[in-house]
Design a protein around this motif. Structure first.
Motif, PDB file in Angstrom:
ATOM      1  N   GLU A 197       0.743  -1.116   0.057  1.00 37.89           N
ATOM      2  CA  GLU A 197      -0.014  -0.106  -0.082  1.00 37.89           C
ATOM      3  C   GLU A 197       0.962   1.362  -0.158  1.00 37.89           C
ATOM      4  O   GLU A 197       0.629   2.264  -0.720  1.00 37.89           O
ATOM      5  N   LEU A 198       2.157   1.168   0.726  1.00 41.59           N
ATOM      6  CA  LEU A 198       2.868   2.453   0.527  1.00 41.59           C
ATOM      7  C   LEU A 198       3.621   2.682  -0.646  1.00 41.59           C
ATOM      8  O   LEU A 198       3.155   4.124  -1.016  1.00 41.59           O
ATOM      9  N   LYS A 225       3.416   5.781  -5.759  1.00 37.42           N
ATOM     10  CA  LYS A 225       3.222   5.929  -7.326  1.00 37.42           C
ATOM     11  C   LYS A 225       2.085   6.747  -7.852  1.00 37.42           C
ATOM     12  O   LYS A 225       2.337   7.748  -8.444  1.00 37.42           O
ATOM     13  N   VAL A 226       0.872   6.711  -7.039  1.00 36.99           N
ATOM     14  CA  VAL A 226      -0.041   7.616  -7.279  1.00 36.99           C
ATOM     15  C   VAL A 226       0.051   9.326  -7.189  1.00 36.99           C
ATOM     16  O   VAL A 226      -0.127   9.987  -8.053  1.00 36.99           O
ATOM     17  N   ASP A 278      10.373   9.932  -5.736  1.00 36.16           N
ATOM     18  CA  ASP A 278      11.769  10.498  -5.945  1.00 36.16           C
ATOM     19  C   ASP A 278      12.009  11.386  -4.626  1.00 36.16           C
ATOM     20  O   ASP A 278      13.068  11.992  -4.716  1.00 36.16           O
ATOM     21  N   LYS A 279      11.095  11.811  -3.846  1.00 35.22           N
ATOM     22  CA  LYS A 279      11.203  12.615  -2.798  1.00 35.22           C
ATOM     23  C   LYS A 279      11.540  12.043  -1.455  1.00 35.22           C
ATOM     24  O   LYS A 279      11.771  12.799  -0.527  1.00 35.22           O
ATOM     25  N   ILE A 280      11.293  10.513  -1.522  1.00 33.56           N
ATOM     26  CA  ILE A 280      11.429   9.617  -0.281  1.00 33.56           C
ATOM     27  C   ILE A 280      13.051   8.961  -0.179  1.00 33.56           C
ATOM     28  O   ILE A 280      13.167   8.468  -1.279  1.00 33.56           O
ATOM     29  N   ALA A 281      13.603   9.070   0.706  1.00 34.14           N
ATOM     30  CA  ALA A 281      15.013   8.615   0.599  1.00 34.14           C
ATOM     31  C   ALA A 281      14.804   7.105   1.352  1.00 34.14           C
ATOM     32  O   ALA A 281      15.671   6.105   0.699  1.00 34.14           O
ATOM     33  N   HIS A 339      -2.960   7.251   2.352  1.00 29.07           N
ATOM     34  CA  HIS A 339      -2.949   8.361   1.234  1.00 29.07           C
ATOM     35  C   HIS A 339      -2.959   9.660   1.703  1.00 29.07           C
ATOM     36  O   HIS A 339      -2.420  10.858   1.304  1.00 29.07           O
ATOM     37  N   ALA A 340      -4.019  10.061   2.626  1.00 25.05           N
ATOM     38  CA  ALA A 340      -4.139  11.170   3.362  1.00 25.05           C
ATOM     39  C   ALA A 340      -2.940  11.685   3.996  1.00 25.05           C
ATOM     40  O   ALA A 340      -2.686  12.971   3.782  1.00 25.05           O
ATOM     41  N   LYS A 341      -2.147  10.868   4.595  1.00 30.53           N
ATOM     42  CA  LYS A 341      -0.907  11.176   5.552  1.00 30.53           C
ATOM     43  C   LYS A 341       0.160  11.538   4.442  1.00 30.53           C
ATOM     44  O   LYS A 341       0.891  12.514   4.723  1.00 30.53           O
ATOM     45  N   LEU A 342       0.488  11.101   3.320  1.00 28.27           N
ATOM     46  CA  LEU A 342       1.371  11.348   2.493  1.00 28.27           C
ATOM     47  C   LEU A 342       0.891  12.659   1.781  1.00 28.27           C
ATOM     48  O   LEU A 342       1.880  13.516   1.548  1.00 28.27           O
TER      49      LEU A 342
END
Length: 348
Positions: free
Chosen positions: A268-269, A274-275, A280-283, A312-315
């Motif tokens: 799910e993460l 991807k959605v 590219d912003k997560i290390a 989804h809402a948290k990201l």
């Protein structure tokens, strides 16, 4: 013995064959005019005995020529079968009557012959349509990036000249997905002879280290390649930490995890990343504690997601807060989005 030639003469009625003293009876009626003695020789068999001249008198002279009223008379009784045409006039010749017989074989053979011709014609049309008209003449591939189209066509098992109607999409999917780098999307037929294959290539999304080996995976944990060189670590992919890897994994296989909840969180993460186009912003992502998932962004912020609910809402909340913090000049700190509607920032 009577007669001088040693023959017998016929006895007449009243004569007795023996003496009355011997008790002989007289000649009976059926014994009258009976010939006793050897048969006459050198005689005509058609001549009647001398004692029956009336038979000879009425005998026809044409008995052997079949001429006369007797031979021309119609047949009477059960012998009249209707097979002959009779003429009762004297001197006419009897001619047989020919009856017409029904020949059923030829009449019955016509429908069978017509059906056979129709079957041959239909078969010929089907063969022409299958091999000449509706055969595969062109194969197109869409969705591929680094894998050549010719290689994908080879893996699919489709050949030029195959019947476009007999292509089995399920088997084509099995053939394509047998290459671990490929995902099958759909197959389209365009009459009369064009086939389009839509595929997707598995893209590397993250990596992990297990027993000193780096495994590069897609979003479904499929290992795309591996390396033992630490200098080959991809800096543009997310490093995954804290996974309970059960055993070594080979290229083309899924990383086997011992924790089912980690499998669900991982899927799910990375699906939501991807959605939202934020991989590219997560290390890195630390999933060691499924109730306290931690992310590290490439801008130096630590993100506390809490559990796997409402990822989804948290990201999305994290991205909005980070953009605002970067705009304000912050470069480090912790963004808490366990409640995505009320995010919190703790600077360092």
């Amino acid at each position: 013995m009577d007669g001088q030639n040693g023959g017998y003469r016929p006895r007449t009625a009243g004569e007795r064959t023996g003496s009355a003293a011997n008790g002989d009876q007289g000649v009976r009626d059926w014994q009258k005019n009976t010939w006793f003695g050897p048969a006459p020789v050198n005689s005509n068999p058609f001549d009647e005995p001398e004692d029956a001249p009336e038979l000879k008198a009425i005998r026809s002279e044409n008995v052997n020529e079949h001429i006369g009223d007797f031979w021309n008379s119609p047949v009477q009784g059960p012998q009249d079968t209707g097979s002959y045409r009779q003429n009762t006039q004297a001197g006419s010749v009897v001619k047989p009557v020919r009856t017409k017989t029904k020949v059923t074989g030829k009449k019955n053979s016509h429908p069978l012959r017509v059906l056979l011709l129709i079957a041959v014609f239909v078969t010929a049309v089907i063969l022409v349509l299958r091999f000449a008209v509706f055969s595969v003449k062109e194969i197109r591939v869409i969705g591929n990036k680094s894998i050549p189209a010719a290689e994908i066509i080879r893996v699919s098992g489709i050949h030029l000249g195959d019947s476009i109607f007999t292509l089995n999409e399920k088997k084509v999917e099995e053939h394509i997905t047998s290459d671990y780098r490929l995902l099958f999307v759909y197959m389209d037929r365009e009459m009369p002879g064009t086939v389009t294959l839509s595929v997707a290539e598995r893209e590397p999304r993250c990596w992990l280290t297990y027993c000193g080996i780096m495994y590069v995976m897609d979003k479904n944990r499929m290992v795309l390649y591996e390396s033992e060189n630490p200098d080959e670590r991809p800096i543009d992919l997310v490093e995954v930490k804290g996974l309970e890897v059960r055993s070594n994994t080979m290229v083309g296989q899924y990383v086997n995890l011992g924790n089912e909840q980690q499998k669900s969180i991982f899927r799910e993460l990375f699906q939501e990343m991807k959605v939202l186009s934020c991989i590219d912003k997560i290390a890195d992502a630390d999933i060691s504690n499924i109730n306290s998932i931690l992310l590290a962004t490439r801008y130096g912020f630590t993100v506390a997601l809490g559990d796997a609910n409402n990822i989804h809402a948290k990201l999305r909340s994290m991205l909005l807060v980070q953009d605002k913090l970067v705009e304000l000049g912050y470069s480090a700190g912790t963004i808490n989005v366990t409640n995505p509607e009320k995010p919190m920032f703790i600077p360092e």
